[in-house]
Design a protein around this motif. Structure first.
Motif, PDB file in Angstrom:
ATOM      1  N   PRO A 199       0.961  -1.254   0.076  1.00 58.07           N
ATOM      2  CA  PRO A 199      -0.001   0.016   0.082  1.00 58.07           C
ATOM      3  C   PRO A 199       0.988   1.194   0.166  1.00 58.07           C
ATOM      4  O   PRO A 199       1.951   1.408   0.724  1.00 58.07           O
ATOM      5  CB  PRO A 199      -0.844   0.099   1.501  1.00 58.07           C
ATOM      6  CG  PRO A 199      -0.618  -1.370   1.578  1.00 58.07           C
ATOM      7  CD  PRO A 199       0.411  -2.178   1.161  1.00 58.07           C
ATOM      8  N   GLN A 200       0.423   2.266  -0.723  1.00 59.98           N
ATOM      9  CA  GLN A 200       0.789   3.768  -0.662  1.00 59.98           C
ATOM     10  C   GLN A 200      -0.190   4.618  -0.164  1.00 59.98           C
ATOM     11  O   GLN A 200      -1.414   4.670  -0.728  1.00 59.98           O
ATOM     12  CB  GLN A 200       1.060   4.155  -2.153  1.00 59.98           C
ATOM     13  CG  GLN A 200       2.113   3.042  -2.853  1.00 59.98           C
ATOM     14  CD  GLN A 200       3.486   2.926  -2.399  1.00 59.98           C
ATOM     15  OE1 GLN A 200       4.143   3.621  -1.963  1.00 59.98           O
ATOM     16  NE2 GLN A 200       3.583   1.672  -2.279  1.00 59.98           N
ATOM     17  N   ILE A 201       0.151   5.205   1.182  1.00 56.25           N
ATOM     18  CA  ILE A 201      -0.876   5.534   2.020  1.00 56.25           C
ATOM     19  C   ILE A 201      -0.473   7.361   1.952  1.00 56.25           C
ATOM     20  O   ILE A 201       0.713   7.439   2.240  1.00 56.25           O
ATOM     21  CB  ILE A 201      -1.007   5.073   3.193  1.00 56.25           C
ATOM     22  CG1 ILE A 201      -1.477   3.556   2.955  1.00 56.25           C
ATOM     23  CG2 ILE A 201      -1.920   5.840   4.048  1.00 56.25           C
ATOM     24  CD1 ILE A 201      -1.384   2.791   4.207  1.00 56.25           C
ATOM     25  N   GLY A 202      -1.409   8.066   1.933  1.00 49.73           N
ATOM     26  CA  GLY A 202      -1.209   9.492   1.850  1.00 49.73           C
ATOM     27  C   GLY A 202      -0.874  10.125   3.258  1.00 49.73           C
ATOM     28  O   GLY A 202      -0.791   9.495   4.323  1.00 49.73           O
ATOM     29  N   ASP A 203      -0.847  11.523   3.526  1.00 52.39           N
ATOM     30  CA  ASP A 203      -0.550  11.952   4.476  1.00 52.39           C
ATOM     31  C   ASP A 203      -1.592  12.356   5.696  1.00 52.39           C
ATOM     32  O   ASP A 203      -2.993  12.092   5.234  1.00 52.39           O
ATOM     33  CB  ASP A 203      -0.043  13.625   4.441  1.00 52.39           C
ATOM     34  CG  ASP A 203       1.340  13.760   3.556  1.00 52.39           C
ATOM     35  OD1 ASP A 203       2.189  12.740   3.454  1.00 52.39           O
ATOM     36  OD2 ASP A 203       1.637  14.873   2.985  1.00 52.39           O
ATOM     37  N   GLY A 252      -5.469  12.216   4.451  1.00 54.05           N
ATOM     38  CA  GLY A 252      -6.575  12.486   5.431  1.00 54.05           C
ATOM     39  C   GLY A 252      -7.405  11.528   5.751  1.00 54.05           C
ATOM     40  O   GLY A 252      -8.520  11.619   6.177  1.00 54.05           O
ATOM     41  N   CYS A 253      -7.218  10.127   4.940  1.00 54.73           N
ATOM     42  CA  CYS A 253      -8.059   9.154   5.326  1.00 54.73           C
ATOM     43  C   CYS A 253      -8.293   8.705   6.785  1.00 54.73           C
ATOM     44  O   CYS A 253      -7.466   8.846   7.525  1.00 54.73           O
ATOM     45  CB  CYS A 253      -8.004   7.939   4.497  1.00 54.73           C
ATOM     46  SG  CYS A 253      -6.299   7.086   4.920  1.00 54.73           S
ATOM     47  N   ARG A 254      -9.337   8.326   7.314  1.00 53.69           N
ATOM     48  CA  ARG A 254      -9.692   7.731   8.563  1.00 53.69           C
ATOM     49  C   ARG A 254     -10.189   6.291   8.481  1.00 53.69           C
ATOM     50  O   ARG A 254     -11.365   6.195   7.627  1.00 53.69           O
ATOM     51  CB  ARG A 254     -10.890   8.404   9.258  1.00 53.69           C
ATOM     52  CG  ARG A 254     -10.412  10.033   9.396  1.00 53.69           C
ATOM     53  CD  ARG A 254      -9.266  10.319  10.452  1.00 53.69           C
ATOM     54  NE  ARG A 254      -8.872  11.538  10.837  1.00 53.69           N
ATOM     55  CZ  ARG A 254      -7.853  12.391  10.029  1.00 53.69           C
ATOM     56  NH1 ARG A 254      -7.247  11.776   9.029  1.00 53.69           N
ATOM     57  NH2 ARG A 254      -7.739  13.820  10.241  1.00 53.69           N
ATOM     58  N   THR A 306     -11.121  10.628   3.497  1.00 53.09           N
ATOM     59  CA  THR A 306     -12.393   9.767   3.374  1.00 53.09           C
ATOM     60  C   THR A 306     -12.427   9.044   4.777  1.00 53.09           C
ATOM     61  O   THR A 306     -11.421   8.948   5.493  1.00 53.09           O
ATOM     62  CB  THR A 306     -11.976   8.617   2.375  1.00 53.09           C
ATOM     63  OG1 THR A 306     -10.935   7.949   2.576  1.00 53.09           O
ATOM     64  CG2 THR A 306     -12.306   8.996   0.984  1.00 53.09           C
ATOM     65  N   VAL A 307     -13.597   8.409   5.201  1.00 52.46           N
ATOM     66  CA  VAL A 307     -13.870   7.618   6.392  1.00 52.46           C
ATOM     67  C   VAL A 307     -14.014   6.271   5.715  1.00 52.46           C
ATOM     68  O   VAL A 307     -15.231   5.941   5.194  1.00 52.46           O
ATOM     69  CB  VAL A 307     -15.100   8.183   7.133  1.00 52.46           C
ATOM     70  CG1 VAL A 307     -15.077   7.208   8.266  1.00 52.46           C
ATOM     71  CG2 VAL A 307     -14.719   9.613   7.717  1.00 52.46           C
ATOM     72  N   LEU A 308     -13.298   5.299   6.216  1.00 52.54           N
ATOM     73  CA  LEU A 308     -13.487   3.920   5.572  1.00 52.54           C
ATOM     74  C   LEU A 308     -13.539   3.091   6.931  1.00 52.54           C
ATOM     75  O   LEU A 308     -12.936   2.716   7.852  1.00 52.54           O
ATOM     76  CB  LEU A 308     -12.093   3.479   5.026  1.00 52.54           C
ATOM     77  CG  LEU A 308     -11.563   4.358   3.854  1.00 52.54           C
ATOM     78  CD1 LEU A 308     -10.239   3.831   3.488  1.00 52.54           C
ATOM     79  CD2 LEU A 308     -12.595   4.190   2.710  1.00 52.54           C
TER      80      LEU A 308
END
Length: 154
Positions: free
Chosen positions: A97-101, A120-122, A138-140
């Motif tokens: 996975p490549q995950i943002g800040d 900004g994902c939660r 996003t809220v996952l």
């Protein structure tokens, strides 16, 4: 326990710092090995297996417990881990996975596969993220994870 977690993150950062300098000087190689060893000893005590160079600056870990991260994964700055996290790949491939800040990982979260997550994902507790969600804030939640909201919509 918070002090031990802080010490772990500090040694992780020192390992990353001296890994970049180790090619220039053998002294830096000795320091790299020293900090890697200290990080690994603390990691066994806490249940953490986080390779250097995966997380950007500002990593915050709230609880000890099983945290396993693939060395090919990349997570941006200011990541927050509540506890029990797995970031991995599928079937031994060198993709992860490549995950943002500014992402937050809830308790017992799994992020797996060659996917991308936006800034900004939660990710909610016990969520399994196995598909890309490249939009920001996003809220996952759920198994498999679904986007239930955007933080900016509130």
């Amino acid at each position: 326990n918070k002090y031990v977690i802080w010490s772990y993150v500090k040694n992780l950062r020192k390992e990353e710092q001296f890994r970049e300098l180790a090619d220039q000087n053998k002294l830096y190689l000795c320091l790299l090995l020293y900090y890697r060893r200290r990080k690994n000893i603390l990691g066994r005590k806490l249940g953490f297996d986080i390779p250097g160079g995966v997380f950007g600056p500002g990593l915050l870990i709230w609880h000890s417990g099983s945290i396993a991260v693939n060395p090919f994964a990349r997570v941006g700055k200011n990541a927050v881990i509540v506890g029990n996290l797995c970031i991995g790949n599928k079937s031994g491939k060198k993709t992860a996975p490549q995950i943002g800040d500014n992402c937050t990982f809830g308790w017992d979260t799994t992020v797996i596969g060659d996917i991308k997550l936006g800034d900004g994902c939660r990710i909610g507790a016990k969520a399994l993220v196995n598909h890309s969600f490249e939009e920001e804030n996003t809220v996952l939640v759920g198994v498999p994870a679904k986007n239930i909201a955007n933080i900016g919509d509130r």
